[in-house]
Design an enzyme around this catalytic site. Structure first.
Site, short mmCIF file in Angstrom:
data_model
loop_
_atom_site.label_atom_id
_atom_site.label_comp_id
_atom_site.label_asym_id
_atom_site.label_seq_id
_atom_site.Cartn_x
_atom_site.Cartn_y
_atom_site.Cartn_z
N HIS A 81 -13.29 -6.58 -35.15
CA HIS A 81 -14.39 -7.47 -34.73
C HIS A 81 -15.76 -6.85 -35.01
O HIS A 81 -16.78 -7.49 -34.77
CB HIS A 81 -14.29 -7.80 -33.23
CG HIS A 81 -13.36 -8.94 -32.91
ND1 HIS A 81 -12.00 -8.82 -32.89
CD2 HIS A 81 -13.61 -10.24 -32.60
CE1 HIS A 81 -11.45 -9.98 -32.57
NE2 HIS A 81 -12.41 -10.85 -32.40
N GLY A 82 -15.77 -5.61 -35.45
CA GLY A 82 -17.05 -4.95 -35.71
C GLY A 82 -17.89 -4.92 -34.44
O GLY A 82 -17.36 -4.80 -33.33
N GLU A 84 8.69 -5.03 -10.96
CA GLU A 84 7.24 -4.84 -11.07
C GLU A 84 6.90 -4.33 -12.47
O GLU A 84 5.94 -4.79 -13.10
CB GLU A 84 6.77 -3.84 -10.00
CG GLU A 84 5.30 -3.50 -10.14
CD GLU A 84 4.79 -2.56 -9.05
OE1 GLU A 84 5.53 -2.30 -8.09
OE2 GLU A 84 3.64 -2.10 -9.16
N GLY A 136 -4.36 11.37 -1.97
CA GLY A 136 -3.67 12.59 -2.43
C GLY A 136 -2.27 12.35 -2.97
O GLY A 136 -1.55 13.30 -3.24
N ALA A 137 -1.86 11.10 -3.12
CA ALA A 137 -0.49 10.83 -3.58
C ALA A 137 -0.42 9.51 -4.33
O ALA A 137 -0.63 8.45 -3.74
CB ALA A 137 0.47 10.79 -2.39
N GLN A 171 -11.85 -3.05 -33.38
CA GLN A 171 -12.45 -2.47 -34.59
C GLN A 171 -12.69 -3.56 -35.64
O GLN A 171 -13.74 -3.60 -36.29
CB GLN A 171 -11.51 -1.39 -35.14
CG GLN A 171 -12.05 -0.60 -36.31
CD GLN A 171 -13.14 0.39 -35.89
OE1 GLN A 171 -13.34 0.64 -34.71
NE2 GLN A 171 -13.88 0.89 -36.85
N ALA A 173 0.84 -1.20 0.00
CA ALA A 173 0.00 0.00 0.00
C ALA A 173 0.87 1.25 0.00
O ALA A 173 1.39 1.68 1.03
CB ALA A 173 -0.92 -0.01 1.22
N SER A 193 1.40 9.15 -8.28
CA SER A 193 2.67 9.22 -9.00
C SER A 193 3.76 9.82 -8.11
O SER A 193 4.92 9.39 -8.16
CB SER A 193 2.53 10.12 -10.23
OG SER A 193 1.51 9.65 -11.07
C1 LIG Z 1 -6.63 -1.25 -10.43
C2 LIG Z 1 -5.55 -0.53 -9.70
C3 LIG Z 1 -4.68 -1.25 -8.89
C4 LIG Z 1 -3.69 -0.58 -8.18
N1 LIG Z 1 -2.92 -1.28 -7.29
C5 LIG Z 1 -2.12 -0.60 -6.43
C6 LIG Z 1 -1.46 -1.27 -5.35
O1 LIG Z 1 -1.57 -2.50 -5.17
N2 LIG Z 1 -0.71 -0.54 -4.49
C7 LIG Z 1 -0.55 0.81 -4.64
O2 LIG Z 1 0.13 1.41 -3.83
N3 LIG Z 1 -1.16 1.47 -5.66
C8 LIG Z 1 -1.93 0.80 -6.53
N4 LIG Z 1 -2.57 1.47 -7.55
C9 LIG Z 1 -2.37 2.90 -7.70
C10 LIG Z 1 -1.60 3.30 -8.97
O3 LIG Z 1 -0.26 2.90 -8.89
C11 LIG Z 1 -1.77 4.79 -9.15
O4 LIG Z 1 -3.13 5.01 -9.53
C12 LIG Z 1 -0.83 5.39 -10.16
O5 LIG Z 1 0.49 5.36 -9.68
C13 LIG Z 1 -1.19 6.83 -10.54
O6 LIG Z 1 -1.40 7.61 -9.39
P1 LIG Z 1 -2.74 8.52 -9.26
O7 LIG Z 1 -3.89 7.65 -9.57
O8 LIG Z 1 -2.70 9.21 -7.96
O9 LIG Z 1 -2.63 9.54 -10.44
P2 LIG Z 1 -1.83 10.95 -10.40
O10 LIG Z 1 -0.50 10.74 -9.80
O11 LIG Z 1 -2.73 11.99 -9.82
O12 LIG Z 1 -1.65 11.23 -11.95
C14 LIG Z 1 -2.71 11.72 -12.75
C15 LIG Z 1 -2.15 12.00 -14.15
O13 LIG Z 1 -1.10 12.96 -14.06
C16 LIG Z 1 0.04 12.47 -14.71
N5 LIG Z 1 1.27 12.95 -14.05
C17 LIG Z 1 1.61 12.87 -12.74
N6 LIG Z 1 2.84 13.38 -12.57
C18 LIG Z 1 3.29 13.76 -13.78
C19 LIG Z 1 4.49 14.36 -14.26
N7 LIG Z 1 5.52 14.61 -13.45
N8 LIG Z 1 4.60 14.66 -15.58
C20 LIG Z 1 3.58 14.39 -16.43
N9 LIG Z 1 2.40 13.83 -16.04
C21 LIG Z 1 2.27 13.53 -14.74
C22 LIG Z 1 -0.07 10.96 -14.57
O14 LIG Z 1 0.74 10.30 -15.54
C23 LIG Z 1 -1.55 10.76 -14.79
O15 LIG Z 1 -1.82 10.73 -16.16
C24 LIG Z 1 -3.53 0.82 -8.31
C25 LIG Z 1 -4.40 1.53 -9.15
C26 LIG Z 1 -5.41 0.88 -9.82
C27 LIG Z 1 -6.38 1.69 -10.63
#
Ligand SMILES: Cc1cc2nc3c(=O)[nH]c(=O)nc-3n(C[C@H](O)[C@H](O)[C@H](O)COP(=O)(O)OP(=O)(O)OC[C@H]3O[C@@H](n4cnc5c(N)ncnc54)[C@H](O)[C@@H]3O)c2cc1C
Length: 382
Positions: free
Chosen positions: A341-342, A245, A131-132, A339, A126, A134
């Site tokens: 597969h229509g 990963e 709020g966090a 596409q 996790a 990427s």
């Molecule tokens: C089905 C699923 C399973 C998951 N499993 C796990 C898990 O087991 N453990 C876990 O910890 N997390 C998990 N995640 C979380 C996943 O890793 C995050 O959703 C992902 O890292 C993106 O973070 P965010 O959703 O907060 O998007 P954000 O970080 O808010 O990003 C939103 C958009 O902004 C873009 N962006 C962000 N920073 C930059 C930058 N510097 N330059 C350009 N573009 C940028 C991103 O590419 C994205 O397009 C999972 C998510 C899903 C949907």
């Protein structure tokens, strides 16, 4: 193109995995999709067949096959071939096993590894929070020391296996003032610890049979015996495991591309329009020829990364290249195959429709395409 990375024992293992999925997963797939979760006992069955737990040392009941990612790749590829997105086996094998094997101390190994090897201990990691995502440096979940415990408070979201997990490796800020490389610690939170609650199983666009959940920690007392790795080194531990990963996601992407392309080739040979097979129209033939070329090229690159990982030379940049390019290829390929597969491509009874929804997450989780390009850009000195 003929692949050259596998040996006879890998081919044999592939047969075992394929048979396991055909017997234990495929017949239940539909049910799990509507339940939104798989039967947890599948992990125990999978361990019996060596589909998970194979990298755990034999003294703890595992298969003792560590350091050969070809086995991991076979599991990922066969899951993709069976369009089986529910069982989070790659999460256990490719993401969690390195934490469990390389970061745990002897006492933790004795406590956790036997159940991890037998499939009775499902593990999740996790990192992401509301709020966090990427930007993991924005993690707010925190823990402070109180006697022999760490007191953990915060919430996580989108956690794969969040419902099934018996042990969650939680990334928590343990030093509010330090920079990232010294600020975070990995804490092992176990099922039933007071203050640890799970939210609902999140409703997703695809991967319906894989549980994904929000987790909340309200003053959870985590004994210091459950610190995984070193205090303050959590961020470095995460970074170390990310290339594997990301390669795992790339392996899945290419295997999915191969399966869906072969399926589509069959379809376009038998489906007729204007008196001829739709695959024989030059426009379609050229699109498929392009994809066939791209899938072969992607496979060669990914196989090269697998060899590099086994040799300990896969770096984060090459893994990032593999991850973004193959998962973006997967999106393009599915779009084109659908596409072709229509209208049938829009019907859920056709695997291409399910693949469309299941694959969408591939360019987002494990680090988005943009973040992968950011890593590559940095390696270029930009
Ligand atoms: C089905 C699923 C399973 C998951 N499993 C796990 C898990 O087991 N453990 C876990 O910890 N997390 C998990 N995640 C979380 C996943 O890793 C995050 O959703 C992902 O890292 C993106 O973070 P965010 O959703 O907060 O998007 P954000 O970080 O808010 O990003 C939103 C958009 O902004 C873009 N962006 C962000 N920073 C930059 C930058 N510097 N330059 C350009 N573009 C940028 C991103 O590419 C994205 O397009 C999972 C998510 C899903 C949907």
């Amino acid at each position: 193109m003929q692949r050259e990375i596998f040996e006879a024992e890998h081919d044999q293992y592939r047969e075992t995995v394929r048979e396991f999925l055909a017997r234990y997963a495929t017949p239940h797939q539909q049910q799990w999709e509507s339940d939104g979760i798989i039967d947890k006992y599948l992990y125990v069955d999978a361990a019996k067949f060596g589909v998970i737990g194979f990298s755990v040392p034999e003294e703890f009941g595992g298969g003792g096959v560590a350091g050969d990612f070809r086995y991991n790749a076979i599991v990922a590829e066969e899951l993709a071939r069976a369009s089986s997105g529910g069982p989070a086996f790659t999460l256990q094998n490719d993401v969690l096993a390195p934490y469990m094997l390389e970061l745990t101390n002897d006492e933790q190994k004795a406590r956790w590894l036997p159940a991890f090897a037998s499939g009775e201990l499902v593990v999740a990691v996790a990192m992401t929070e509301p709020g966090a995502g990427s930007d993991l440096q924005g993690i707010r979940t925190s823990a402070h020391r109180d006697g022999d415990d760490w007191v953990l408070t915060g919430s996580k979201t989108f956690i794969s296996s969040g419902i099934h997990a018996d042990l969650v490796i939680v990334v928590a800020r343990t030093d509010p003032d330090a920079k990232a490389s010294a600020a975070f610690t990995l804490l092992g939170v176990e099922r039933g610890m007071p203050g640890f609650t799970r939210g609902r199983n999140l409703e997703k666009l695809g991967m319906h049979s894989q549980d994904t959940a929000e987790l909340t920690f309200d003053q959870v007392r985590v004994p210091s015996a459950n610190v995984i790795g070193e205090v303050g080194k959590g961020f470095l531990h995460l970074m170390r495991n990310l290339p594997m990963e990301r390669l795992s996601i790339a392996v899945t992407a290419v295997a999915s591309c191969r399966t869906l392309l072969d399926m589509t080739l069959e379809y376009v040979k038998s489906r007729k329009a204007f008196g001829t097979a739709i695959g024989s129209f030059q426009a379609n033939k050229f699109e498929l020829a392009t994809l066939e070329t791209e899938v072969d090229l992607a496979q060669v690159y990914v196989d090269r990364c697998i060899t590099a990982l086994n040799a300990g030379t896969l770096d984060g940049t090459d893994a990032a290249k593999a991850k973004w390019w193959t998962t973006e290829l997967q999106q393009r390929l599915i779009y084109t195959c659908q596409q072709l597969h229509g209208g049938y491509g829009f019907m859920m009874e056709y695997p291409i429709a399910k693949a469309y929804a299941d694959a969408r997450i591939q360019t987002i989780y494990g680090g988005s395409t943009q973040i992968m390009k950011e890593i590559i850009g940095r390696s270029l000195g930009l």
